[in-house]
Design an enzyme around this catalytic site. Sequence first.
Site, PDB file in Angstrom:
ATOM      1  N   GLN A 188     -16.798   6.083  -0.822  1.00  0.00           N
ATOM      2  CA  GLN A 188     -16.812   6.364  -1.735  1.00  0.00           C
ATOM      3  C   GLN A 188     -18.355   6.044  -1.832  1.00  0.00           C
ATOM      4  O   GLN A 188     -18.521   5.291  -2.473  1.00  0.00           O
ATOM      5  CB  GLN A 188     -16.031   6.881  -2.822  1.00  0.00           C
ATOM      6  CG  GLN A 188     -16.444   6.496  -3.867  1.00  0.00           C
ATOM      7  CD  GLN A 188     -16.764   8.312  -4.731  1.00  0.00           C
ATOM      8  OE1 GLN A 188     -15.744   8.701  -4.468  1.00  0.00           O
ATOM      9  NE2 GLN A 188     -17.414   8.466  -5.126  1.00  0.00           N
ATOM     10  N   THR A 189     -19.430   7.095  -2.177  1.00  0.00           N
ATOM     11  CA  THR A 189     -20.883   7.247  -2.396  1.00  0.00           C
ATOM     12  C   THR A 189     -21.240   8.283  -3.142  1.00  0.00           C
ATOM     13  O   THR A 189     -20.653   9.707  -2.781  1.00  0.00           O
ATOM     14  CB  THR A 189     -21.304   6.380  -1.236  1.00  0.00           C
ATOM     15  OG1 THR A 189     -23.121   6.321  -1.995  1.00  0.00           O
ATOM     16  CG2 THR A 189     -21.703   7.439  -0.312  1.00  0.00           C
ATOM     17  N   ARG A 190     -21.851   8.678  -3.893  1.00  0.00           N
ATOM     18  CA  ARG A 190     -22.736   9.186  -4.472  1.00  0.00           C
ATOM     19  C   ARG A 190     -24.322   9.146  -4.338  1.00  0.00           C
ATOM     20  O   ARG A 190     -25.342   9.588  -4.703  1.00  0.00           O
ATOM     21  CB  ARG A 190     -22.581   9.463  -6.034  1.00  0.00           C
ATOM     22  CG  ARG A 190     -23.160   8.317  -7.530  1.00  0.00           C
ATOM     23  CD  ARG A 190     -21.751   8.711  -8.508  1.00  0.00           C
ATOM     24  NE  ARG A 190     -22.904   7.980  -9.351  1.00  0.00           N
ATOM     25  CZ  ARG A 190     -22.171   6.815 -10.588  1.00  0.00           C
ATOM     26  NH1 ARG A 190     -21.165   6.661  -9.433  1.00  0.00           N
ATOM     27  NH2 ARG A 190     -22.739   6.330 -10.897  1.00  0.00           N
ATOM     28  N   HIS A 197     -24.254  -1.576   1.606  1.00  0.00           N
ATOM     29  CA  HIS A 197     -23.578  -0.473   1.509  1.00  0.00           C
ATOM     30  C   HIS A 197     -23.315  -0.160   3.062  1.00  0.00           C
ATOM     31  O   HIS A 197     -22.297  -0.194   3.867  1.00  0.00           O
ATOM     32  CB  HIS A 197     -23.507   1.046   1.518  1.00  0.00           C
ATOM     33  CG  HIS A 197     -23.818   1.274  -0.252  1.00  0.00           C
ATOM     34  ND1 HIS A 197     -25.712   1.386  -0.201  1.00  0.00           N
ATOM     35  CD2 HIS A 197     -23.803   0.676  -1.239  1.00  0.00           C
ATOM     36  CE1 HIS A 197     -25.238   1.074  -1.951  1.00  0.00           C
ATOM     37  NE2 HIS A 197     -24.297   0.578  -2.270  1.00  0.00           N
ATOM     38  N   GLY A 282     -16.215  -1.027  -4.899  1.00  0.00           N
ATOM     39  CA  GLY A 282     -17.837  -2.357  -4.565  1.00  0.00           C
ATOM     40  C   GLY A 282     -17.638  -2.746  -6.357  1.00  0.00           C
ATOM     41  O   GLY A 282     -16.684  -2.335  -6.976  1.00  0.00           O
ATOM     42  N   ARG A 283     -18.966  -2.923  -6.839  1.00  0.00           N
ATOM     43  CA  ARG A 283     -19.190  -3.617  -8.204  1.00  0.00           C
ATOM     44  C   ARG A 283     -19.041  -2.106  -9.176  1.00  0.00           C
ATOM     45  O   ARG A 283     -19.847  -0.834  -8.632  1.00  0.00           O
ATOM     46  CB  ARG A 283     -20.641  -4.233  -8.493  1.00  0.00           C
ATOM     47  CG  ARG A 283     -19.909  -5.816  -7.863  1.00  0.00           C
ATOM     48  CD  ARG A 283     -21.619  -6.501  -7.385  1.00  0.00           C
ATOM     49  NE  ARG A 283     -22.256  -6.214  -8.235  1.00  0.00           N
ATOM     50  CZ  ARG A 283     -22.170  -7.191  -9.139  1.00  0.00           C
ATOM     51  NH1 ARG A 283     -22.203  -8.415  -8.609  1.00  0.00           N
ATOM     52  NH2 ARG A 283     -23.729  -7.564 -10.101  1.00  0.00           N
ATOM     53  N   ASP A 284     -18.795  -1.757 -10.144  1.00  0.00           N
ATOM     54  CA  ASP A 284     -19.222  -0.877 -10.670  1.00  0.00           C
ATOM     55  C   ASP A 284     -18.786   0.263 -10.342  1.00  0.00           C
ATOM     56  O   ASP A 284     -19.469   0.944 -10.803  1.00  0.00           O
ATOM     57  CB  ASP A 284     -20.352  -1.403 -11.618  1.00  0.00           C
ATOM     58  CG  ASP A 284     -20.407  -0.216 -13.018  1.00  0.00           C
ATOM     59  OD1 ASP A 284     -19.561  -0.046 -13.452  1.00  0.00           O
ATOM     60  OD2 ASP A 284     -21.489  -0.320 -12.779  1.00  0.00           O
ATOM     61  N   HIS A 285     -17.137   0.584  -9.549  1.00  0.00           N
ATOM     62  CA  HIS A 285     -17.442   1.634  -8.734  1.00  0.00           C
ATOM     63  C   HIS A 285     -17.102   2.446  -9.550  1.00  0.00           C
ATOM     64  O   HIS A 285     -16.478   3.100 -10.865  1.00  0.00           O
ATOM     65  CB  HIS A 285     -15.907   1.494  -8.186  1.00  0.00           C
ATOM     66  CG  HIS A 285     -15.506   3.110  -7.579  1.00  0.00           C
ATOM     67  ND1 HIS A 285     -15.755   2.813  -6.041  1.00  0.00           N
ATOM     68  CD2 HIS A 285     -15.558   4.208  -7.710  1.00  0.00           C
ATOM     69  CE1 HIS A 285     -15.433   3.991  -5.153  1.00  0.00           C
ATOM     70  NE2 HIS A 285     -14.587   4.602  -6.989  1.00  0.00           N
ATOM     71  N   ALA A 286     -17.688   4.091 -10.139  1.00  0.00           N
ATOM     72  CA  ALA A 286     -17.914   4.858 -10.487  1.00  0.00           C
ATOM     73  C   ALA A 286     -17.885   5.182 -11.930  1.00  0.00           C
ATOM     74  O   ALA A 286     -17.639   5.427 -12.302  1.00  0.00           O
ATOM     75  CB  ALA A 286     -16.250   5.913 -10.796  1.00  0.00           C
TER      76      ALA A 286
END
Length: 379
Positions: A188-190, A197, A282-286
């Site tokens: 997932q990425t934004r 990544h 990952g770290r601090d997802h969303a």
Amino acid sequence: MSAVATDLLVAPHGGELVDRTGERPEDLEGLETVVLTSRELSDLDMLASGALSPLEGFMGRADYEGVVEEMHLASDLPWALPVCLAVAAAPAGERVALTDESGRALAVLDVEEVYPYDREREAERCFRTTDTEHPGVARLMGQKPLYLAGRVTVFERAVPQFPELALDPTDTRAAFAERGWRRVVGFQTRNPIHRAHEYLTKVALETVDGLLVHPLVGDTKSDDVPAATRVECYRVLLDGYYPADRVLLAAFPAAMRYAGPREAIWHALLRKNYGCSHFVVGRDHAGVGSYYGTYDAQRIFDEFGPGELGIEPMFFEHTFFCRTCGAMASTKTCPHGADERVFLSGTKVRELLVAGERPPEEFTRSEVAEVLIEAYRAS
Ligand SMILES: [Zn+2]
């Protein structure tokens, strides 16, 4: 592609993919209408496609209470965030038409329940804050006061922003099966994918059959990089640096809620519906701002029993290029100091790109940098 092959993939959440698409009903013209917000519209479309399986409509009170308080549906299946439709008043009839802001009817909802809810409590439980500076809380606080629950039947699907990337769960499952994948990791990425990544998606891919790069293209904060630019970055990166038969790029149509830990669980469960057996966290997802601890979105997975979620999270540390290692690494795998690490803050990267300069190759692939520079030049 054979049914046998898709059977080898992880089962959807709740066992079966929901399909809430259907015919435009005869009585549509006479129905009371409810206008959906952009977030509700994206939820509606995910209800149609089965991305929100086992949900068949907007949540009733029992599911809502269970999710807000215990992160479980009334059926006891794990679920982390409310999927609700806010209205100003209870409809008079048993059925309503759901429309977008232009008044175009997309679906009907068979009214099961209308109930009040406590915005403060929902914010506190789901977002871990009631601060209205938080974009998810701000949206919640601005909602209408009642939730309208019921199964939906969608006869007009949302027009996707990127039609070639609009793959429903049945489509991604078929694509995985066609490629012979059984174990698939979802990413997932934004944001645009930098080397960090790229590294972690490849480390994840080393242990499974395939990688689903699943960028979120629904609503995001206005200061995130525009979706069209991000998609172009993914294309140039995947074309140049990933084997075509091991990676699939598709759009994840959800709207960002910025609920951090709970959204990580929710994102994972939805990816299971798309056929993923593993999910990168990952770290601090969303996350957003400093509302969540760096590892909160990883720790929350421990609140569920072994195998309960039915999708395996893959946790990653902050990754970087280390000059001494001569490779991408993380604090888990590299003993060297910060001086050896090629790291640029988001602000610094933006400054370089706006000035038309490429960040170091160890930080961003030049092809990706070019796309970003071009986008800043045009804006
Ligand atoms: Zn090192």
